[in-house]
Motif scaffolding. Structure first.
Motif, PDB file in Angstrom:
ATOM      1  N   PHE A  65     -10.337  -1.532  -0.207  1.00 18.56           N
ATOM      2  CA  PHE A  65     -11.530  -1.509  -1.036  1.00 18.56           C
ATOM      3  C   PHE A  65     -11.242  -2.179  -2.372  1.00 18.56           C
ATOM      4  N   PRO A  66     -12.273  -2.755  -2.998  1.00 16.56           N
ATOM      5  CA  PRO A  66     -12.065  -3.399  -4.298  1.00 16.56           C
ATOM      6  C   PRO A  66     -11.360  -2.458  -5.273  1.00 16.56           C
ATOM      7  N   GLY A  67     -10.320  -2.982  -5.912  1.00 17.47           N
ATOM      8  CA  GLY A  67      -9.534  -2.193  -6.847  1.00 17.47           C
ATOM      9  C   GLY A  67      -8.242  -1.655  -6.263  1.00 17.47           C
ATOM     10  N   ASP A  68      -8.109  -1.673  -4.933  1.00 12.79           N
ATOM     11  CA  ASP A  68      -6.859  -1.217  -4.320  1.00 12.79           C
ATOM     12  C   ASP A  68      -5.708  -2.119  -4.745  1.00 12.79           C
ATOM     13  N   VAL A  69      -4.588  -1.506  -5.108  1.00 11.04           N
ATOM     14  CA  VAL A  69      -3.367  -2.239  -5.423  1.00 11.04           C
ATOM     15  C   VAL A  69      -2.527  -2.316  -4.154  1.00 11.04           C
ATOM     16  N   VAL A  70      -2.126  -3.503  -3.768  1.00 10.96           N
ATOM     17  CA  VAL A  70      -1.445  -3.704  -2.496  1.00 10.96           C
ATOM     18  C   VAL A  70      -0.156  -4.506  -2.694  1.00 10.96           C
ATOM     19  N   ALA A  71       0.797  -4.282  -1.779  1.00 12.90           N
ATOM     20  CA  ALA A  71       2.030  -5.058  -1.753  1.00 12.90           C
ATOM     21  C   ALA A  71       1.809  -6.321  -0.934  1.00 12.90           C
ATOM     22  N   ILE A  72       2.248  -7.451  -1.474  1.00  9.01           N
ATOM     23  CA  ILE A  72       2.061  -8.762  -0.844  1.00  9.01           C
ATOM     24  C   ILE A  72       3.435  -9.383  -0.566  1.00  9.01           C
ATOM     25  N   ARG A  73       3.602  -9.930   0.625  1.00  5.58           N
ATOM     26  CA  ARG A  73       4.798 -10.719   0.925  1.00  5.58           C
ATOM     27  C   ARG A  73       4.370 -12.136   1.289  1.00  5.58           C
ATOM     28  N   ARG A  74       5.069 -13.096   0.658  1.00  2.45           N
ATOM     29  CA  ARG A  74       4.841 -14.504   1.003  1.00  2.45           C
ATOM     30  C   ARG A  74       6.052 -15.002   1.780  1.00  2.45           C
ATOM     31  N   VAL A  75       5.809 -15.567   2.947  1.00  2.00           N
ATOM     32  CA  VAL A  75       6.849 -16.224   3.743  1.00  2.00           C
ATOM     33  C   VAL A  75       6.438 -17.682   3.879  1.00  2.00           C
ATOM     34  N   GLN A  76       7.155 -18.532   3.149  1.00  2.00           N
ATOM     35  CA  GLN A  76       6.779 -19.942   3.033  1.00  2.00           C
ATOM     36  C   GLN A  76       5.351 -20.027   2.501  1.00  2.00           C
ATOM     37  N   LYS A  78       2.611 -18.591   4.035  1.00  2.00           N
ATOM     38  CA  LYS A  78       1.773 -17.520   4.589  1.00  2.00           C
ATOM     39  C   LYS A  78       1.892 -16.270   3.719  1.00  2.00           C
ATOM     40  N   TYR A  79       0.769 -15.602   3.526  1.00  3.14           N
ATOM     41  CA  TYR A  79       0.719 -14.414   2.686  1.00  3.14           C
ATOM     42  C   TYR A  79       0.248 -13.222   3.518  1.00  3.14           C
ATOM     43  N   TYR A  80       0.883 -12.071   3.332  1.00  6.74           N
ATOM     44  CA  TYR A  80       0.593 -10.888   4.125  1.00  6.74           C
ATOM     45  C   TYR A  80       0.412  -9.673   3.212  1.00  6.74           C
ATOM     46  N   ILE A  81      -0.587  -8.860   3.524  1.00  2.00           N
ATOM     47  CA  ILE A  81      -0.741  -7.576   2.841  1.00  2.00           C
ATOM     48  C   ILE A  81       0.089  -6.550   3.615  1.00  2.00           C
ATOM     49  N   LEU A  82       1.094  -5.988   2.967  1.00  4.66           N
ATOM     50  CA  LEU A  82       1.955  -5.007   3.622  1.00  4.66           C
ATOM     51  C   LEU A  82       1.347  -3.615   3.608  1.00  4.66           C
ATOM     52  N   GLY A  83       0.503  -3.333   2.623  1.00  6.05           N
ATOM     53  CA  GLY A  83      -0.114  -2.018   2.565  1.00  6.05           C
ATOM     54  C   GLY A  83      -0.517  -1.653   1.151  1.00  6.05           C
ATOM     55  N   ARG A  84      -1.225  -0.553   1.047  1.00  2.00           N
ATOM     56  CA  ARG A  84      -1.680  -0.055  -0.245  1.00  2.00           C
ATOM     57  C   ARG A  84      -0.515   0.604  -0.975  1.00  2.00           C
ATOM     58  N   ILE A  85      -0.434   0.386  -2.274  1.00  2.00           N
ATOM     59  CA  ILE A  85       0.613   0.998  -3.094  1.00  2.00           C
ATOM     60  C   ILE A  85       0.082   2.311  -3.646  1.00  2.00           C
ATOM     61  N   ALA A  86       0.820   3.394  -3.369  1.00  2.00           N
ATOM     62  CA  ALA A  86       0.376   4.736  -3.745  1.00  2.00           C
ATOM     63  C   ALA A  86       1.154   5.217  -4.963  1.00  2.00           C
ATOM     64  N   ALA A  87       0.526   5.139  -6.118  1.00  2.14           N
ATOM     65  CA  ALA A  87       1.128   5.686  -7.329  1.00  2.14           C
ATOM     66  C   ALA A  87       0.801   7.176  -7.425  1.00  2.14           C
ATOM     67  N   PRO A  88       1.685   7.985  -8.017  1.00  2.45           N
ATOM     68  CA  PRO A  88       1.357   9.407  -8.201  1.00  2.45           C
ATOM     69  C   PRO A  88       0.026   9.567  -8.930  1.00  2.45           C
ATOM     70  N   ASN A  89      -0.836  10.441  -8.384  1.00  4.42           N
ATOM     71  CA  ASN A  89      -2.174  10.661  -8.939  1.00  4.42           C
ATOM     72  C   ASN A  89      -3.007   9.376  -8.955  1.00  4.42           C
ATOM     73  N   GLY A  90      -2.717   8.481  -8.012  1.00  7.64           N
ATOM     74  CA  GLY A  90      -3.424   7.211  -7.962  1.00  7.64           C
ATOM     75  C   GLY A  90      -4.666   7.280  -7.103  1.00  7.64           C
ATOM     76  N   LEU A  91      -5.008   6.125  -6.500  1.00  8.92           N
ATOM     77  CA  LEU A  91      -6.269   5.993  -5.783  1.00  8.92           C
ATOM     78  C   LEU A  91      -6.095   6.072  -4.271  1.00  8.92           C
ATOM     79  N   THR A  92      -5.004   6.669  -3.784  1.00 10.26           N
ATOM     80  CA  THR A  92      -4.821   6.835  -2.356  1.00 10.26           C
ATOM     81  C   THR A  92      -5.032   8.293  -1.981  1.00 10.26           C
ATOM     82  N   GLY A  93      -5.488   8.524  -0.755  1.00  8.14           N
ATOM     83  CA  GLY A  93      -5.730   9.876  -0.294  1.00  8.14           C
ATOM     84  C   GLY A  93      -4.440  10.601   0.052  1.00  8.14           C
ATOM     85  N   SER A  94      -4.482  11.921   0.048  1.00  5.74           N
ATOM     86  CA  SER A  94      -3.327  12.729   0.408  1.00  5.74           C
ATOM     87  C   SER A  94      -3.301  12.957   1.918  1.00  5.74           C
TER      88      SER A  94
END
Length: 248
Positions: A65-76, A78-94
């Motif tokens: 969703f807009p505003g989600d912070v995600v980990a990105i890996r670039r291989v040459q 190509k760019y890939y979203i590895l997943g949402r980054i969950a900070a303590p008390n952040g915007l991810t569900g428990s």
């Protein structure tokens, strides 16, 4: 030991947008747009907007969703979203939670949402964090006995607060009535219900019109009950009420 100039060069290099054809690099991105059906997306990485990045699949369909912070890996290139980054008390569900309690009797005033006679301690209460997706699945159920009818619904406190007298999109179940005459046998039933609540699901009709929605934050969910007597019924027994909350 690196001098100040070398450190500055390293910092400047880390701030550059993804580039190059041979190397592998890790980045942090911010989702700007995401189509939940097609996965078409835009993600901002180091000030550069990238379109239609592939994403790592984890079993269930991906939903960002807009505003989600995600980990990105670039291989040459190509760019890939590895997943949402969950900070303590952040915007991810428990984590999902489910709880069953002993239950008890309900009597007294009829057609009024309330706790069981012994108080809230004999009915399940669950505290979870709802993330940026504001997507939750609920399940409720119980055994209902005696010559009466029982309604059961979810109430909550937290970032959005309501009570069962408000309209939570009709989310409650009613045990069937026992219409046997006085002295008839006790009816035992096991009603249950589940429901998925999405970002745009109205959970409460506002007095001035429109609806309230779940927003990210910490919530405590619990059950409320009401009952109606039939024939010789003078109360009802709620046995092993259960509640499941799955935030996404």
């Amino acid at each position: 030991m690196a001098n100040a100039s070398e450190i500055a060069d390293l910092i400047a290099l880390g701030m550059k947008p993804p580039a190059g054809t041979q190397d592998v690099s890790e980045h942090v991105g911010i989702v700007k747009t995401w189509d939940p059906l097609s996965g078409v997306n835009t993600v901002e990485v180091n000030g550069t907007t990238l379109s239609n990045l592939s994403s790592l699949q984890n079993g269930m369909g991906n939903a960002f969703f807009p505003g989600d912070v995600v980990a990105i890996r670039r291989v040459q290139t190509k760019y890939y979203i590895l997943g949402r980054i969950a900070a303590p008390n952040g915007l991810t569900g428990s984590q999902p939670q489910s709880l069953t309690e002993d239950g008890g009797t309900i009597s007294g005033s009829q057609n009024v949402w309330k706790d069981l006679d012994a108080g809230p301690g004999v009915s399940p209460r669950i505290t979870v964090r709802i993330g940026n997706a504001a997507l939750i699945r609920f399940g409720i159920g119980t055994l209902a006995t005696n010559n009466s009818e029982i309604d059961c619904t979810i109430a909550w406190s937290g970032a959005s607060t309501t009570n069962p007298d408000d309209n939570f999109t009709g989310f409650y179940f009613t045990s069937g009535s026992n219409n046997n005459q006085n002295g008839g046998p006790t009816m035992i039933q096991s009603p249950s219900k589940d429901m998925m609540v999405y970002r745009n699901t109205g959970i409460r009709e506002l007095p001035g019109g429109g609806y309230e929605f779940f927003v990210p934050g910490v919530y405590t969910f619990f059950l409320k009950y009401q009952w109606r007597a039939y024939n010789n019924g003078n109360g009802a027994q709620v046995i092993n009420p259960w509640l499941t909350v799955i935030p996404f």
